[in-house]
Design a protein around this motif. Structure first.
Motif, PDB file in Angstrom:
ATOM      1  N   PRO A 154       0.702  -1.107   0.005  1.00  0.00           N
ATOM      2  CA  PRO A 154      -0.209  -0.043  -0.082  1.00  0.00           C
ATOM      3  C   PRO A 154       0.869   1.451   0.049  1.00  0.00           C
ATOM      4  CG  PRO A 154       0.025  -1.158   2.088  1.00  0.00           C
ATOM      5  CD  PRO A 154       0.951  -1.942   1.328  1.00  0.00           C
ATOM      6  N   LYS A 155       0.251   2.095  -0.582  1.00  0.00           N
ATOM      7  CA  LYS A 155       1.054   3.720  -0.715  1.00  0.00           C
ATOM      8  C   LYS A 155       1.105   4.341   0.735  1.00  0.00           C
ATOM      9  CE  LYS A 155      -0.297   4.538  -5.496  1.00  0.00           C
ATOM     10  NZ  LYS A 155      -1.107   5.541  -6.345  1.00  0.00           N
ATOM     11  N   ASN A 156       1.964   5.127   0.836  1.00  0.00           N
ATOM     12  CA  ASN A 156       1.896   6.113   2.177  1.00  0.00           C
ATOM     13  C   ASN A 156       0.686   6.575   2.223  1.00  0.00           C
ATOM     14  OD1 ASN A 156       2.367   8.389   3.977  1.00  0.00           O
ATOM     15  ND2 ASN A 156       4.502   8.087   3.604  1.00  0.00           N
ATOM     16  N   PRO A 157      -0.090   6.634   3.454  1.00  0.00           N
ATOM     17  CA  PRO A 157      -1.418   7.158   3.518  1.00  0.00           C
ATOM     18  C   PRO A 157      -1.388   8.879   3.911  1.00  0.00           C
ATOM     19  CG  PRO A 157      -0.677   6.149   5.610  1.00  0.00           C
ATOM     20  CD  PRO A 157       0.477   5.968   4.590  1.00  0.00           C
ATOM     21  N   LEU A 158      -0.453   9.433   3.745  1.00  0.00           N
ATOM     22  CA  LEU A 158      -0.565  10.760   4.098  1.00  0.00           C
ATOM     23  C   LEU A 158      -1.533  11.531   3.351  1.00  0.00           C
ATOM     24  CD1 LEU A 158       0.518  13.204   5.783  1.00  0.00           C
ATOM     25  CD2 LEU A 158       2.139  13.570   4.172  1.00  0.00           C
ATOM     26  N   VAL A 159      -1.207  11.409   2.135  1.00  0.00           N
ATOM     27  CA  VAL A 159      -2.154  12.208   1.218  1.00  0.00           C
ATOM     28  C   VAL A 159      -3.785  12.111   1.382  1.00  0.00           C
ATOM     29  CG1 VAL A 159      -2.740  12.537  -1.325  1.00  0.00           C
ATOM     30  CG2 VAL A 159      -0.313  12.213  -0.653  1.00  0.00           C
ATOM     31  N   LYS A 160      -3.935  10.640   1.703  1.00  0.00           N
ATOM     32  CA  LYS A 160      -5.287  10.237   1.603  1.00  0.00           C
ATOM     33  C   LYS A 160      -5.780  10.767   3.161  1.00  0.00           C
ATOM     34  CE  LYS A 160      -8.250   6.073   2.203  1.00  0.00           C
ATOM     35  NZ  LYS A 160      -8.784   6.397   3.686  1.00  0.00           N
ATOM     36  N   MET A 161      -4.895  10.839   3.913  1.00  0.00           N
ATOM     37  CA  MET A 161      -5.303  11.132   5.532  1.00  0.00           C
ATOM     38  C   MET A 161      -5.429  12.731   5.378  1.00  0.00           C
ATOM     39  SD  MET A 161      -2.749   9.104   7.733  1.00  0.00           S
ATOM     40  CE  MET A 161      -3.036   9.853   9.270  1.00  0.00           C
ATOM     41  N   MET A 162      -4.727  13.437   4.604  1.00  0.00           N
ATOM     42  CA  MET A 162      -4.795  15.099   4.191  1.00  0.00           C
ATOM     43  C   MET A 162      -6.217  15.380   3.613  1.00  0.00           C
ATOM     44  SD  MET A 162      -2.287  17.285   4.955  1.00  0.00           S
ATOM     45  CE  MET A 162      -1.994  18.466   3.756  1.00  0.00           C
ATOM     46  N   ARG A 163      -6.485  14.423   2.686  1.00  0.00           N
ATOM     47  CA  ARG A 163      -7.559  14.798   1.734  1.00  0.00           C
ATOM     48  C   ARG A 163      -8.769  14.714   2.796  1.00  0.00           C
ATOM     49  NH1 ARG A 163      -5.274  12.100  -2.936  1.00  0.00           N
ATOM     50  NH2 ARG A 163      -6.458  10.131  -2.193  1.00  0.00           N
ATOM     51  N   GLU A 164      -8.578  13.557   3.652  1.00  0.00           N
ATOM     52  CA  GLU A 164      -9.900  13.478   4.609  1.00  0.00           C
ATOM     53  C   GLU A 164     -10.088  14.559   5.768  1.00  0.00           C
ATOM     54  OE1 GLU A 164      -8.732   9.666   6.373  1.00  0.00           O
ATOM     55  OE2 GLU A 164      -9.588   8.604   4.596  1.00  0.00           O
ATOM     56  N   MET A 165      -9.067  15.337   5.756  1.00  0.00           N
ATOM     57  CA  MET A 165      -9.085  16.604   6.623  1.00  0.00           C
ATOM     58  C   MET A 165      -9.455  17.584   6.275  1.00  0.00           C
ATOM     59  SD  MET A 165      -5.443  16.156   8.782  1.00  0.00           S
ATOM     60  CE  MET A 165      -5.492  17.825   9.585  1.00  0.00           C
ATOM     61  N   PHE A 166      -9.548  17.567   4.778  1.00  0.00           N
ATOM     62  CA  PHE A 166     -10.285  18.877   3.825  1.00  0.00           C
ATOM     63  C   PHE A 166     -11.827  19.070   4.260  1.00  0.00           C
ATOM     64  CE2 PHE A 166     -13.049  19.850   0.316  1.00  0.00           C
ATOM     65  CZ  PHE A 166     -12.499  21.358   0.073  1.00  0.00           C
ATOM     66  N   ASN A 167     -11.788  20.485   4.966  1.00  0.00           N
ATOM     67  CA  ASN A 167     -13.312  20.862   5.020  1.00  0.00           C
ATOM     68  C   ASN A 167     -13.811  20.322   6.455  1.00  0.00           C
ATOM     69  OD1 ASN A 167     -14.949  23.184   4.892  1.00  0.00           O
ATOM     70  ND2 ASN A 167     -16.139  22.052   3.219  1.00  0.00           N
ATOM     71  N   ASP A 168     -12.909  19.775   7.127  1.00  0.00           N
ATOM     72  CA  ASP A 168     -13.394  19.040   8.203  1.00  0.00           C
ATOM     73  C   ASP A 168     -13.730  20.038   9.621  1.00  0.00           C
ATOM     74  OD1 ASP A 168     -14.086  17.314  10.548  1.00  0.00           O
ATOM     75  OD2 ASP A 168     -11.978  16.264  10.523  1.00  0.00           O
ATOM     76  N   GLY A 169     -14.862  20.360   9.941  1.00  0.00           N
ATOM     77  CA  GLY A 169     -15.320  21.429  10.618  1.00  0.00           C
ATOM     78  C   GLY A 169     -14.943  21.130  12.164  1.00  0.00           C
ATOM     79  N   THR A 170     -14.750  19.851  12.444  1.00  0.00           N
ATOM     80  CA  THR A 170     -14.728  19.241  13.769  1.00  0.00           C
ATOM     81  C   THR A 170     -13.138  19.208  14.481  1.00  0.00           C
ATOM     82  OG1 THR A 170     -14.171  16.837  12.947  1.00  0.00           O
ATOM     83  CG2 THR A 170     -16.334  17.590  13.541  1.00  0.00           C
ATOM     84  N   THR A 171     -12.402  19.354  13.286  1.00  0.00           N
ATOM     85  CA  THR A 171     -10.878  19.463  13.732  1.00  0.00           C
ATOM     86  C   THR A 171     -10.310  20.846  13.433  1.00  0.00           C
ATOM     87  OG1 THR A 171     -10.048  18.392  11.674  1.00  0.00           O
ATOM     88  CG2 THR A 171     -10.346  17.213  13.851  1.00  0.00           C
ATOM     89  N   ALA A 172     -10.940  21.634  12.700  1.00  0.00           N
ATOM     90  CA  ALA A 172     -10.352  22.851  12.019  1.00  0.00           C
ATOM     91  C   ALA A 172     -10.193  24.050  13.264  1.00  0.00           C
ATOM     92  CB  ALA A 172     -11.187  23.485  10.907  1.00  0.00           C
ATOM     93  N   ASP A 173      -9.419  24.776  12.790  1.00  0.00           N
ATOM     94  CA  ASP A 173      -9.008  25.895  13.809  1.00  0.00           C
ATOM     95  C   ASP A 173      -9.291  27.272  12.915  1.00  0.00           C
ATOM     96  OD1 ASP A 173      -6.706  25.755  12.372  1.00  0.00           O
ATOM     97  OD2 ASP A 173      -5.441  25.417  14.190  1.00  0.00           O
TER      98      ASP A 173
END
Length: 396
Positions: A154-173
């Protein structure tokens, strides 16, 4: 009910022509349509390959165009799969007489089939062509690229994890409130339509590294631990969506880049999302035909946004059509500082070339070649031709 085929004549390592030599392995399925000349309705047959259910659908009288025999490969399983396939028409002597183009295709819910007109019905039924056998049977071979049997890592999951954080109001500051007017003053009823505001959530730490200008408009850290709010009034919400999604490692579909190229270029240039700007610029150049009517407008736009690739496309057009341009284009607004770019275009298009002249090799390179050199050197790839050449020289 259609009968599934699980075992079929297999041909491994013999792909359709345009994919030959690429190292893929292919599995072939042979289909026989008996008494074909009397078939009038669509024929369907299921088969299994790569653990997925497929279906070959043949239209004896054509689907795409009347008078053609059409064949479609349909993906029946759930989910997505990207694979190559090809369809061949085999004559009564076992030789390939017609074949479809071979290409990679992505099959998914909503777009689960792909096909072609494979042969003219009149040619197919012509006995002198020897396509149908003595029993009137049509033979087709469908080849599908087999999935790799090499070890899966499997590929390094960083990019996928970053995309999952996009427009995430629960963790955004950080929250960008992107507003745009739905309408403007109407001369008839003198009404003004209200503005709408669309929120986009982000993370300051990501912005500071990947989009410093966006981070700067959010102000300093919010000591109270709440979400800092910043207003954006100069970018449409759907363009800002693309901008922020790209910052989080996302990819913008090619059609979106082409459709909204200038809007993305303007926003990416303003907020210094350079790679996205260059991607939109490339899409605009590829989808735009430079003409006598639009050459000057495109040149002025390219100059205002420092789009070297678009500027080069205009210069190449002017060099190729210099007589027509001189007669039909007003050069009153022609920027004097781009004359050198025009001379370079003339020089590259000249049959004389640069033999025997003392010309710096970098001067003769196209914009893409200069950007490629800069990227390989780890340098900034945005800028005019002169700026890129100066940067290469100063770091060589």
């Amino acid at each position: 009910m259609a009968r599934r085929i699980e075992d079929a004549k297999v041909s491994v390592g013999c792909p359709p022509p345009s994919l030959s030599g690429s190292g893929e392995k292919w599995r072939s399925f042979q289909f026989h349509f008996h008494d074909f000349s009397n078939l009038s309705t669509t024929r369907k047959q299921e088969f299994i390959c790569n653990g997925h259910r497929w279906q070959l659908k043949v239209y004896p009288g054509g689907d795409l165009h009347e008078g053609q025999v059409s064949a479609f490969v349909c993906h029946l399983s759930e989910g997505r799969i990207t694979t190559g396939f090809g369809i061949k028409v085999i004559d009564e002597f076992g030789k390939t007489t017609k074949r479809t183009p071979s290409s990679k295709n992505e099959f998914y819910d909503g777009y689960n089939h792909c096909g072609y007109d494979i042969i003219s019905r009149s040619v197919l039924l012509d006995e002198s062509e020897n396509i149908l056998d003595d029993n009137g049977t049509l033979t087709l071979i469908v080849s599908i690229e087999e999935e790799s049997t090499t070890v899966f890592v499997p590929k390094n999951p960083l990019v996928k994890m970053m995309r999952e954080m996009f427009n995430d109001g629960t963790t955004a500051d950080v929250c960008f409130e992107v507003s745009t007017a739905e309408g403007k003053d109407d001369d008839d009823d003198r009404t003004k339509r209200a503005k709408t505001t669309t929120p986009f959530y982000a993370h300051r730490s990501i912005l500071e590294k990947c989009a410093p200008i966006l981070a700067a408009i959010c102000g300093s850290n919010n000591d109270s631990g709440g979400v800092a709010v910043a207003s954006v009034n100069d970018v449409k919400p759907h363009i800002f969506h693309h901008l922020l999604f790209y910052v989080y490692g996302g990819s913008i579909p090619e059609e979106e880049l082409k459709t909204h190229a200038k809007g993305i270029i303007d926003a990416a240039d303003k907020y210094s999302i350079i790679n996205l700007k260059l991607a939109a610029e490339a899409a605009y150049v590829q989808s735009t035909d430079i003409s006598l009517d639009n050459a000057m407008d495109n040149l002025l736009y390219a100059d205002s946004r420092n789009c070297a690739l678009l500027k080069e496309a205009v210069m190449n057009f002017l060099a190729d059509n210099h007589y027509a341009a001189a007669s039909n284009i007003s050069f009153a607004d022609f920027p004097g500082h781009v004359v050198k770019d025009l001379l370079v275009a003339f020089g590259r298009n000249s049959k004389k070339g640069v033999h025997g002249t003392n010309v710096d090799e970098l001067t003769t390179l196209c914009v893409s070649a200069l950007r490629r050199k800069l990227d390989k050197m780890g340098l900034e790839v945005d800028g005019s031709r002169e700026a890129m050449i100066d940067s290469i020289k100063s770091h060589s």
